[in-house]
Design a protein around this motif. Structure first.
Motif, PDB file in Angstrom:
ATOM      1  N   ARG A  50       0.835  -1.216   0.000  1.00 48.14           N
ATOM      2  CA  ARG A  50       0.000   0.000   0.000  1.00 48.14           C
ATOM      3  C   ARG A  50       0.863   1.256   0.000  1.00 48.14           C
ATOM      4  N   LYS A  51       1.930   1.261   0.817  1.00 49.09           N
ATOM      5  CA  LYS A  51       2.820   2.424   0.863  1.00 49.09           C
ATOM      6  C   LYS A  51       3.568   2.593  -0.457  1.00 49.09           C
ATOM      7  N   LEU A  52       4.028   1.488  -1.034  1.00 46.00           N
ATOM      8  CA  LEU A  52       4.721   1.548  -2.320  1.00 46.00           C
ATOM      9  C   LEU A  52       3.788   2.056  -3.415  1.00 46.00           C
ATOM     10  N   THR A  53       2.541   1.631  -3.386  1.00 43.37           N
ATOM     11  CA  THR A  53       1.552   2.105  -4.367  1.00 43.37           C
ATOM     12  C   THR A  53       1.306   3.598  -4.198  1.00 43.37           C
ATOM     13  N   GLU A  54       1.240   4.048  -2.958  1.00 43.62           N
ATOM     14  CA  GLU A  54       1.076   5.478  -2.686  1.00 43.62           C
ATOM     15  C   GLU A  54       2.268   6.262  -3.244  1.00 43.62           C
ATOM     16  N   LEU A  55       3.470   5.755  -3.030  1.00 42.57           N
ATOM     17  CA  LEU A  55       4.667   6.405  -3.571  1.00 42.57           C
ATOM     18  C   LEU A  55       4.671   6.391  -5.095  1.00 42.57           C
ATOM     19  N   ASP A  57       1.977   6.391  -7.010  1.00 40.26           N
ATOM     20  CA  ASP A  57       0.981   7.381  -7.427  1.00 40.26           C
ATOM     21  C   ASP A  57       1.531   8.803  -7.345  1.00 40.26           C
ATOM     22  N   GLN A  58       2.473   9.028  -6.420  1.00 38.64           N
ATOM     23  CA  GLN A  58       3.107  10.345  -6.272  1.00 38.64           C
ATOM     24  C   GLN A  58       4.290  10.532  -7.225  1.00 38.64           C
ATOM     25  N   GLY A  59       4.633   9.484  -7.973  1.00 35.40           N
ATOM     26  CA  GLY A  59       5.742   9.571  -8.919  1.00 35.40           C
ATOM     27  C   GLY A  59       7.117   9.436  -8.288  1.00 35.40           C
ATOM     28  N   LEU A  60       7.176   8.915  -7.049  1.00 37.14           N
ATOM     29  CA  LEU A  60       8.461   8.805  -6.355  1.00 37.14           C
ATOM     30  C   LEU A  60       9.128   7.447  -6.528  1.00 37.14           C
ATOM     31  N   VAL A  61       8.369   6.435  -6.898  1.00 40.94           N
ATOM     32  CA  VAL A  61       8.933   5.118  -7.196  1.00 40.94           C
ATOM     33  C   VAL A  61       8.303   4.587  -8.473  1.00 40.94           C
ATOM     34  N   LYS A  62       9.008   3.657  -9.090  1.00 43.80           N
ATOM     35  CA  LYS A  62       8.487   2.976 -10.268  1.00 43.80           C
ATOM     36  C   LYS A  62       8.279   1.514  -9.932  1.00 43.80           C
ATOM     37  N   ARG A  63       7.491   0.846 -10.749  1.00 41.81           N
ATOM     38  CA  ARG A  63       7.203  -0.566 -10.525  1.00 41.81           C
ATOM     39  C   ARG A  63       7.149  -1.306 -11.849  1.00 41.81           C
ATOM     40  N   ALA A  70       4.336 -11.285  -9.404  1.00 43.15           N
ATOM     41  CA  ALA A  70       5.506 -10.617  -8.832  1.00 43.15           C
ATOM     42  C   ALA A  70       5.651  -9.191  -9.374  1.00 43.15           C
ATOM     43  N   VAL A  71       5.918  -8.270  -8.454  1.00 38.00           N
ATOM     44  CA  VAL A  71       6.143  -6.868  -8.810  1.00 38.00           C
ATOM     45  C   VAL A  71       7.416  -6.420  -8.108  1.00 38.00           C
ATOM     46  N   VAL A  72       8.258  -5.690  -8.830  1.00 32.65           N
ATOM     47  CA  VAL A  72       9.450  -5.109  -8.231  1.00 32.65           C
ATOM     48  C   VAL A  72       9.310  -3.590  -8.245  1.00 32.65           C
ATOM     49  N   TRP A  73       9.975  -2.962  -7.275  1.00 31.48           N
ATOM     50  CA  TRP A  73       9.869  -1.519  -7.063  1.00 31.48           C
ATOM     51  C   TRP A  73      11.266  -0.900  -6.980  1.00 31.48           C
ATOM     52  N   TRP A  74      11.401   0.347  -7.424  1.00 35.47           N
ATOM     53  CA  TRP A  74      12.663   1.078  -7.290  1.00 35.47           C
ATOM     54  C   TRP A  74      12.375   2.568  -7.243  1.00 35.47           C
ATOM     55  N   THR A  75      13.325   3.325  -6.719  1.00 37.84           N
ATOM     56  CA  THR A  75      13.136   4.769  -6.625  1.00 37.84           C
ATOM     57  C   THR A  75      13.391   5.430  -7.958  1.00 37.84           C
ATOM     58  N   VAL A  76      12.758   6.557  -8.148  1.00 30.00           N
ATOM     59  CA  VAL A  76      12.930   7.354  -9.351  1.00 30.00           C
ATOM     60  C   VAL A  76      14.202   8.152  -9.192  1.00 30.00           C
TER      61      VAL A  76
END
Length: 79
Positions: A50-55, A57-63, A70-76
């Motif tokens: 949920r927090k990663l999805t919020e980030l 949506d704010q454009g601060l992380v990509k997925r 499986a989903v991976v996340w990283w910072t912009v």
């Protein structure tokens, strides 16, 4: 692991936006799963997602979806 409470007796939030960003920024891995973020912060995978999805949506992380579920996340990267 016991959770801390504030002065009003409410549980304090462990999965803050800053905590999630700190985990992503401090890893040597280029990407993380929500489970890896959850383990580092000490929360459930669902809370981390949920927090990663919020980030996201704010454009601060990509997925990126990398498998059936499986989903991976990283910072912009900042320009």
């Amino acid at each position: 692991m016991s959770r801390e409470r504030d002065d009003e007796g409410k549980y304090t939030e462990m999965a803050t936006i800053d905590a999630v960003l700190d985990v992503l920024a401090s890893t040597d891995d280029p990407v993380l799963t929500s489970s890896e973020v959850a383990e580092a912060i000490g929360v459930s995978s669902e809370t981390a997602r949920r927090k990663l999805t919020e980030l996201h949506d704010q454009g601060l992380v990509k997925r990126k979806e990398v498998g059936a579920r499986a989903v991976v996340w990283w910072t912009v990267e900042e320009a």
